[in-house]
Design a protein around this motif. Structure first.
Motif, PDB file in Angstrom:
ATOM      1  N   GLU A  28       0.829  -1.209   0.000  1.00 54.87           N
ATOM      2  CA  GLU A  28       0.000   0.000   0.000  1.00 54.87           C
ATOM      3  C   GLU A  28       0.861   1.256   0.000  1.00 54.87           C
ATOM      4  OE1 GLU A  28      -2.412  -0.644   3.406  1.00 54.87           O
ATOM      5  OE2 GLU A  28      -3.570  -2.271   2.475  1.00 54.87           O
ATOM      6  N   MET A  29       1.927   1.252   0.813  1.00 51.09           N
ATOM      7  CA  MET A  29       2.833   2.401   0.821  1.00 51.09           C
ATOM      8  C   MET A  29       3.516   2.575  -0.533  1.00 51.09           C
ATOM      9  SD  MET A  29       4.652   2.447   4.567  1.00 51.09           S
ATOM     10  CE  MET A  29       4.437   0.816   5.251  1.00 51.09           C
ATOM     11  N   THR A  30       3.885   1.451  -1.142  1.00 49.68           N
ATOM     12  CA  THR A  30       4.506   1.505  -2.468  1.00 49.68           C
ATOM     13  C   THR A  30       3.544   2.104  -3.487  1.00 49.68           C
ATOM     14  OG1 THR A  30       5.863  -0.443  -1.978  1.00 49.68           O
ATOM     15  CG2 THR A  30       5.551   0.113  -4.291  1.00 49.68           C
ATOM     16  N   ALA A  31       2.276   1.705  -3.427  1.00 48.47           N
ATOM     17  CA  ALA A  31       1.286   2.214  -4.375  1.00 48.47           C
ATOM     18  C   ALA A  31       1.121   3.728  -4.245  1.00 48.47           C
ATOM     19  CB  ALA A  31      -0.059   1.524  -4.162  1.00 48.47           C
ATOM     20  N   VAL A  32       1.079   4.221  -3.007  1.00 53.57           N
ATOM     21  CA  VAL A  32       0.910   5.665  -2.788  1.00 53.57           C
ATOM     22  C   VAL A  32       2.115   6.437  -3.319  1.00 53.57           C
ATOM     23  CG1 VAL A  32       0.749   7.449  -1.006  1.00 53.57           C
ATOM     24  CG2 VAL A  32      -0.652   5.388  -0.837  1.00 53.57           C
ATOM     25  N   LEU A  33       3.324   5.994  -2.938  1.00 50.20           N
ATOM     26  CA  LEU A  33       4.521   6.715  -3.368  1.00 50.20           C
ATOM     27  C   LEU A  33       4.716   6.619  -4.880  1.00 50.20           C
ATOM     28  CD1 LEU A  33       7.154   5.999  -0.574  1.00 50.20           C
ATOM     29  CD2 LEU A  33       6.234   8.213  -1.267  1.00 50.20           C
ATOM     30  N   ALA A  34       4.468   5.453  -5.456  1.00 51.36           N
ATOM     31  CA  ALA A  34       4.621   5.306  -6.906  1.00 51.36           C
ATOM     32  C   ALA A  34       3.634   6.198  -7.651  1.00 51.36           C
ATOM     33  CB  ALA A  34       4.427   3.843  -7.313  1.00 51.36           C
ATOM     34  N   THR A  35       2.427   6.367  -7.109  1.00 47.53           N
ATOM     35  CA  THR A  35       1.445   7.256  -7.726  1.00 47.53           C
ATOM     36  C   THR A  35       1.928   8.701  -7.701  1.00 47.53           C
ATOM     37  OG1 THR A  35      -0.387   5.806  -7.126  1.00 47.53           O
ATOM     38  CG2 THR A  35      -0.936   8.101  -7.590  1.00 47.53           C
ATOM     39  N   LEU A  36       2.481   9.133  -6.573  1.00 47.50           N
ATOM     40  CA  LEU A  36       2.981  10.504  -6.486  1.00 47.50           C
ATOM     41  C   LEU A  36       4.188  10.722  -7.390  1.00 47.50           C
ATOM     42  CD1 LEU A  36       2.630  11.178  -2.645  1.00 47.50           C
ATOM     43  CD2 LEU A  36       1.081  11.842  -4.496  1.00 47.50           C
TER      44      LEU A  36
END
Length: 462
Positions: A220-228
């Motif tokens: 989930e953290m990876t998804a958020v940072l990758a989106t940004l």
């Protein structure tokens, strides 16, 4: 539990140890204390070995040794990270020989003294070049029981082992929330520099076996940072890299069980084809997001519908765009907006930004003007790209109402008033949309030429 340092910290200490000629025990003890790892792992890091390299060295050293324990990466990691899981005495002695230290130096029991600088030959390891003695035969039932117990213990160790604590995860999520807030007020290039180190740290943890709940939080953290990261690259006009990072974000979100996050990432990814094409992809992504979020009373449901409305309006699908606008408003009224200073929130001002785009392309200039005025009031002194995008929507509306000079002057000021770090390729592309809204015969007018000259200035993505 102290927070473990990245591998680069141990590498720096190892380089210093080599330069200053530290003994192996001193190098390992320093790494253990600084990086919050056990002495056994510290000795491996002091050698500069990966788990596999340490296993290979152990196997080479013990080739032909009778009854030497069979060691793989999994077993060595367990010994390194779970002090209660100690190897047997003979294996401790072999590990001491491998790292040329005492058992105390490894934090274990047993002993081995490394050879001195004497010219006397080194005593060979007993049985090094002999074939292993055959194991005594066991009854079939006993053998099966041993295999069952050994296998179960191995499974239990694997399930229990983790290299990250709940406290570390909480600290990572706190840092991530801070990054989400900084993202709204920081230019794209420096914000990439802020996010990438944390993303690397998360991936280092995710690359090792973690319990399922921990792995999902890391995904989930990876998804958020990758989106940004993808969003920042989109603003800079790095379209290929942005698309690749959005794909990574979707894969990470799909690795979790958070349906709302999966929808959010897709709605965010729809921005890339909305601004740069193809519009059919923007419609498809936002619709997929809306379907995922349709049973959730969250801001993401409103965001997905608003993204779909904007894409449909620009694509010329008037009827479905109006339906999506109504869905977005209804969903927003039912949802809690969250922290407006969080890049992953969807406050009213963001809803109005999307509705501004939808109403502009639908040609509803008067309603768009009301939405734009309200949005700019909510943004207030909040600088950045979003208010500039709203001003550019206003300029397109003015151009469609034949107020051509006023449209160009508004677009020019919206573009130039941003600091150079936020004057990105995305804003340039959007300002070119204003020029495209002006009849070609009018593009030589002074206000239009001034806008063209402003757009010829370097952007932060060049």
């Amino acid at each position: 539990m102290a927070e473990r340092h990245p591998a680069s910290c141990a590498a720096r200490l190892r380089d210093r140890a080599e330069t200053e000629g530290w003994p192996a025990d001193q190098a390992a003890a320093t790494i253990s204390q600084c990086c919050s790892v056990g002495l056994l792992r510290a000795h491996r890091l002091a050698q500069g070995w990966t788990l596999q390299q340490a296993v290979d060295a152990y196997r080479t050293m013990t080739r032909g040794v009778a009854r030497a324990a069979r060691v793989d990466q999994e077993q060595l990691r367990i010994w390194e990270t779970r002090p209660a899981r100690r190897p047997r005495a003979q294996t401790i002695d072999l590990l001491c020989r491998l790292y040329e230290t005492s058992a105390e130096g490894l934090g274990l029991t047993g002993d081995y003294t490394p050879p001195t600088t004497s010219t006397a030959p080194v005593k060979p390891i007993p049985g090094l070049h002999r074939n292993p003695a055959p194991a005594a035969p066991q009854p079939a039932a006993d053998a099966l029981d041993q295999i069952l117990d050994r296998t179960r213990h191995g499974v239990d160790r694997t399930l229990a082992r983790a290299t990250v604590s709940p406290t570390q995860l909480d600290l990572l999520e706190e840092r991530l929330l801070d990054l989400r807030r900084q993202y709204l007020v920081t230019a794209p290039v420096p914000t990439l520099g802020l996010m990438l180190p944390d993303l690397e740290e998360i991936q280092l943890l995710a690359s090792e076996r973690q319990p399922a709940t921990v792995q999902m939080r890391l995904s989930e953290m990876t998804a958020v940072l990758a989106t940004l990261v993808a969003d920042a690259l989109m603003k800079l006009g790095r379209l290929r890299q942005s698309g690749a990072w959005y794909a990574t974000a979707r894969a990470a979100a799909d690795d979790s069980t958070d349906t709302d996050l999966r929808a959010r990432v897709r709605a965010q990814a729809a921005m890339l084809p909305y601004y740069y094409g193809p519009l059919t992809t923007a419609v498809a992504l936002s619709r997929e997001a809306r379907i995922l979020a349709r049973h959730h009373l969250t801001p993401t449901a409103a965001f997905s519908a608003a993204a779909e409305a904007r894409a449909l309006a620009r694509h010329g699908d008037t009827t479905r765009a109006h339906e999506a606008i109504q869905r977005a408003r209804d969903a927003f009224d039912r949802a809690s907006t969250g922290d407006p200073d969080d890049a992953f929130a969807f406050p009213e001002r963001r809803l109005l930004l999307y509705l501004s785009g939808a109403l502009t392309y639908l040609g509803h200039t008067h309603e768009a003007e009301r939405v734009q005025t309200r949005a700019l009031t909510l943004y207030g002194s909040h600088g950045g790209i979003d208010p500039a995008l709203i001003h550019l929507d206003q300029a397109i509306c003015l151009a469609r109402e034949r107020h051509l000079s006023e449209a160009c002057r508004l677009a020019t000021s919206a573009y130039l008033e941003l600091p150079p770090g936020q004057r990105t390729e995305l804003l340039e592309a959007r300002a070119h949309d204003v020029l495209s809204s002006i009849p070609e015969r009018m593009r030589s007018a002074p206000a239009a030429r001034e806008l063209g000259e402003a757009l010829a200035l370097p952007t932060s993505g060049k």
